[in-house]
Design a protein around this motif. Structure first.
Motif, mmCIF file in Angstrom:
data_model
loop_
_atom_site.group_PDB
_atom_site.id
_atom_site.type_symbol
_atom_site.label_atom_id
_atom_site.label_comp_id
_atom_site.label_asym_id
_atom_site.label_seq_id
_atom_site.Cartn_x
_atom_site.Cartn_y
_atom_site.Cartn_z
ATOM 1 N N GLN A 1 5.945 5.099 -3.343
ATOM 2 C CA GLN A 1 6.068 6.157 -4.394
ATOM 3 C C GLN A 1 4.744 6.554 -4.966
ATOM 4 O O GLN A 1 4.720 7.412 -5.490
ATOM 5 C CB GLN A 1 7.083 5.807 -5.505
ATOM 6 C CG GLN A 1 6.891 4.887 -6.359
ATOM 7 C CD GLN A 1 7.922 4.577 -7.408
ATOM 8 O OE1 GLN A 1 8.496 5.247 -7.732
ATOM 9 N NE2 GLN A 1 8.161 3.402 -7.563
ATOM 10 N N THR A 2 3.843 5.419 -4.954
ATOM 11 C CA THR A 2 2.443 5.669 -5.620
ATOM 12 C C THR A 2 1.734 6.516 -4.914
ATOM 13 O O THR A 2 0.885 7.390 -5.432
ATOM 14 C CB THR A 2 1.841 4.147 -5.739
ATOM 15 O OG1 THR A 2 2.579 3.271 -6.658
ATOM 16 C CG2 THR A 2 0.581 4.174 -6.521
ATOM 17 N N TYR A 3 1.844 6.593 -3.376
ATOM 18 C CA TYR A 3 1.098 7.411 -2.547
ATOM 19 C C TYR A 3 1.753 8.430 -1.973
ATOM 20 O O TYR A 3 1.312 8.879 -0.863
ATOM 21 C CB TYR A 3 0.628 6.378 -1.344
ATOM 22 C CG TYR A 3 -0.121 5.163 -2.042
ATOM 23 C CD1 TYR A 3 -1.502 5.198 -2.550
ATOM 24 C CD2 TYR A 3 0.490 4.015 -2.026
ATOM 25 C CE1 TYR A 3 -2.206 4.155 -2.908
ATOM 26 C CE2 TYR A 3 -0.232 2.944 -2.543
ATOM 27 C CZ TYR A 3 -1.460 2.904 -3.074
ATOM 28 O OH TYR A 3 -2.165 1.851 -3.335
ATOM 29 N N ILE A 4 2.863 8.839 -2.660
ATOM 30 C CA ILE A 4 3.969 9.876 -2.023
ATOM 31 C C ILE A 4 3.126 11.192 -1.784
ATOM 32 O O ILE A 4 3.502 11.933 -0.799
ATOM 33 C CB ILE A 4 5.272 9.830 -2.898
ATOM 34 C CG1 ILE A 4 6.118 10.697 -2.215
ATOM 35 C CG2 ILE A 4 4.729 10.697 -3.979
ATOM 36 C CD1 ILE A 4 6.851 10.100 -1.077
ATOM 37 N N TYR A 5 2.212 11.571 -2.612
ATOM 38 C CA TYR A 5 1.539 12.840 -2.448
ATOM 39 C C TYR A 5 0.576 12.794 -1.374
ATOM 40 O O TYR A 5 0.474 13.887 -0.388
ATOM 41 C CB TYR A 5 0.922 13.359 -3.842
ATOM 42 C CG TYR A 5 2.177 13.702 -4.727
ATOM 43 C CD1 TYR A 5 3.013 14.825 -4.690
ATOM 44 C CD2 TYR A 5 2.360 12.846 -5.933
ATOM 45 C CE1 TYR A 5 3.776 15.144 -5.703
ATOM 46 C CE2 TYR A 5 3.225 12.789 -6.776
ATOM 47 C CZ TYR A 5 3.979 14.044 -6.527
ATOM 48 O OH TYR A 5 5.101 14.253 -7.668
ATOM 49 N N ASP A 6 -0.533 11.914 -1.196
ATOM 50 C CA ASP A 6 -1.319 11.804 -0.406
ATOM 51 C C ASP A 6 -1.114 11.100 1.040
ATOM 52 O O ASP A 6 -1.580 11.651 1.931
ATOM 53 C CB ASP A 6 -2.543 11.097 -0.863
ATOM 54 C CG ASP A 6 -3.042 11.783 -2.238
ATOM 55 O OD1 ASP A 6 -3.134 12.991 -2.360
ATOM 56 O OD2 ASP A 6 -3.822 11.106 -3.216
ATOM 57 N N HIS A 7 0.018 10.377 1.143
ATOM 58 C CA HIS A 7 0.252 9.681 2.200
ATOM 59 C C HIS A 7 1.949 9.633 2.109
ATOM 60 O O HIS A 7 2.488 8.629 2.114
ATOM 61 C CB HIS A 7 -0.451 8.187 2.251
ATOM 62 C CG HIS A 7 -1.803 8.207 2.058
ATOM 63 N ND1 HIS A 7 -2.442 8.352 3.123
ATOM 64 C CD2 HIS A 7 -2.699 7.946 0.904
ATOM 65 C CE1 HIS A 7 -3.767 8.278 2.852
ATOM 66 N NE2 HIS A 7 -3.916 8.211 1.573
ATOM 67 N N PRO A 8 2.616 10.731 2.441
ATOM 68 C CA PRO A 8 3.875 10.849 2.377
ATOM 69 C C PRO A 8 4.376 9.884 3.622
ATOM 70 O O PRO A 8 5.745 9.504 3.502
ATOM 71 C CB PRO A 8 4.292 11.976 2.520
ATOM 72 C CG PRO A 8 3.026 12.797 3.325
ATOM 73 C CD PRO A 8 1.747 11.951 2.703
ATOM 74 N N HIS A 9 3.790 9.508 4.585
ATOM 75 C CA HIS A 9 4.493 8.906 5.609
ATOM 76 C C HIS A 9 4.895 7.398 5.446
ATOM 77 O O HIS A 9 5.933 6.866 6.199
ATOM 78 C CB HIS A 9 3.251 8.873 7.031
ATOM 79 C CG HIS A 9 2.107 7.796 6.729
ATOM 80 N ND1 HIS A 9 1.094 8.373 5.942
ATOM 81 C CD2 HIS A 9 1.959 6.649 7.062
ATOM 82 C CE1 HIS A 9 0.221 7.542 5.712
ATOM 83 N NE2 HIS A 9 0.474 6.354 6.606
ATOM 84 N N LEU A 10 4.275 7.110 4.402
ATOM 85 C CA LEU A 10 4.756 5.527 3.897
ATOM 86 C C LEU A 10 6.138 5.492 3.442
ATOM 87 O O LEU A 10 6.848 4.755 3.758
ATOM 88 C CB LEU A 10 3.828 4.909 2.698
ATOM 89 C CG LEU A 10 2.376 4.553 3.187
ATOM 90 C CD1 LEU A 10 1.740 4.357 1.761
ATOM 91 C CD2 LEU A 10 2.157 3.644 4.295
#
Length: 339
Positions: free
Chosen positions: A298-307
């Motif tokens: 959820q920390t990188y949901i905007y820039d790296h949604p594939h996580l």
């Protein structure tokens, strides 16, 4: 000899015997047209053919159901993948293999590269390996929680269905109170009580939530069995009540409960992912779990949604497989839905 007597004796005339012979011949012709192997010798005769059991009849319908086959294929693939995930994973899911390529400013999440088809997470751990090994942890939590919930539900449901009066009333009022609370909220409250969250606190919390579902369903099935002929016959013969409950009522009441377990397993996987997402699961991320991976993404949901996309789609597909299989089983075993 009068004509009336001649018609009665001669089958070729229009008398009663001749009319009966022509009717029998007509019936034989209709029977042969319908596929009968021989003439109708006796009205109402039934061929002596072997019967079909409930399980065999259900399997005949299930193997022609595309919904069941899809759900079964997803479930088998998930279970096999979870068992062999340690051998299929290309890397150790807890090893920081690409940590030297992690840069908080320019490259916080390493992308795909040779040997790492899905890239890595924020600590440089192989994402594909974590997904594969995470399936095993998800299966363990879902299966253990369902089995513990089923065991508790069997105890309460058997007591409530076998005994009437205050035992049934007390158990059902407890079950009603538990069912009145949303399942995820109840599981969250139970998990929050633990001093240190772990995988076992997650399993226990989800199992307690599932107990009233099995208890109420088993009680209803056992109450229906109390008026069956074989139970009444056993009582008339003086069979002990414990033997009647354990040998006659309980085995014949487990069918709907087992079918419900397949549906509850899908719910348990979703609830486990939700609690892990909220940080109430196993805090050790060296043993990945799909809900835990969602929480970290959820920390990188905007820039790296594939996580978040990969573990989320895995949870959805697995839950869908168990749901399709469970719904198909329930329809196949339900006499009202047979066609």
């Amino acid at each position: 000899m009068t004509p009336t007597h001649r018609d009665a004796r001669d089958p070729g005339t229009k008398g009663p015997r001749g009319l009966g012979s022509r009717k029998k011949e007509r019936i034989d012709e209709l029977a042969a047209t319908a596929g009968a192997s021989g003439p109708v010798d006796e009205a109402g005769a039934i061929d002596d053919t072997a019967g079909v059991s409930l399980i065999a009849s259900a399997w005949r319908r299930l193997r022609r159901s595309p919904v069941f086959l899809v759900g079964l294929a997803i479930t088998i693939a998930f279970v096999v993948l979870a068992i062999v995930s340690s051998w299929l994973a290309p890397h150790d899911p807890g090893e920081w293999l690409l940590y030297d390529k992690v840069s908080p400013q320019s490259n916080p999440i390493p992308g795909p590269e040779p040997g790492f088809p899905l890239g890595a997470d924020d600590k440089g751990r192989d994402l594909l390996s974590r997904l594969l090994v995470g399936s095993r942890q998800t299966l363990i939590v879902g299966v253990c929680a369902t089995l513990f919930g089923l065991a508790g539900g069997l105890v309460l449901g058997t007591l409530a269905g076998a005994f009437s009066g205050w035992v049934d009333s007390v158990i059902m009022r407890i079950v009603d109170v538990m069912l009145s609370i949303p399942s995820l909220l109840l599981a969250f409250s139970i998990s929050a009580v633990a001093s240190r969250p772990s995988q076992w606190t997650l399993i226990i919390a989800i199992a307690i939530v599932q107990i009233p579902i099995f208890a109420r369903l088993l009680r209803g099935s056992m109450l229906a069995q109390r008026s069956k002929d074989h139970v009444l016959a056993a009582r008339a013969l003086g069979v002990k009540k414990s033997a009647i409950v354990l040998r006659h009522m309980l085995p014949n009441s487990l069918g709907p409960v087992i079918v419900q377990a397949t549906l509850v397993l899908a719910t348990a996987i979703i609830d486990a992912a939700a609690l892990s997402f909220l940080g109430l699961g196993n805090p050790d991320d060296r043993n990945p779990e799909w809900g835990q991976m969602l929480g970290r993404a959820q920390t990188y949901i905007y820039d790296h949604p594939h996580l978040a996309f990969y573990p989320a789609i895995c949870i959805i597909i697995v839950a869908l497989g168990f749901t399709l299989m469970g719904e198909s089983l329930r329809e196949a075993l339900d006499p009202k839905s047979r066609r």
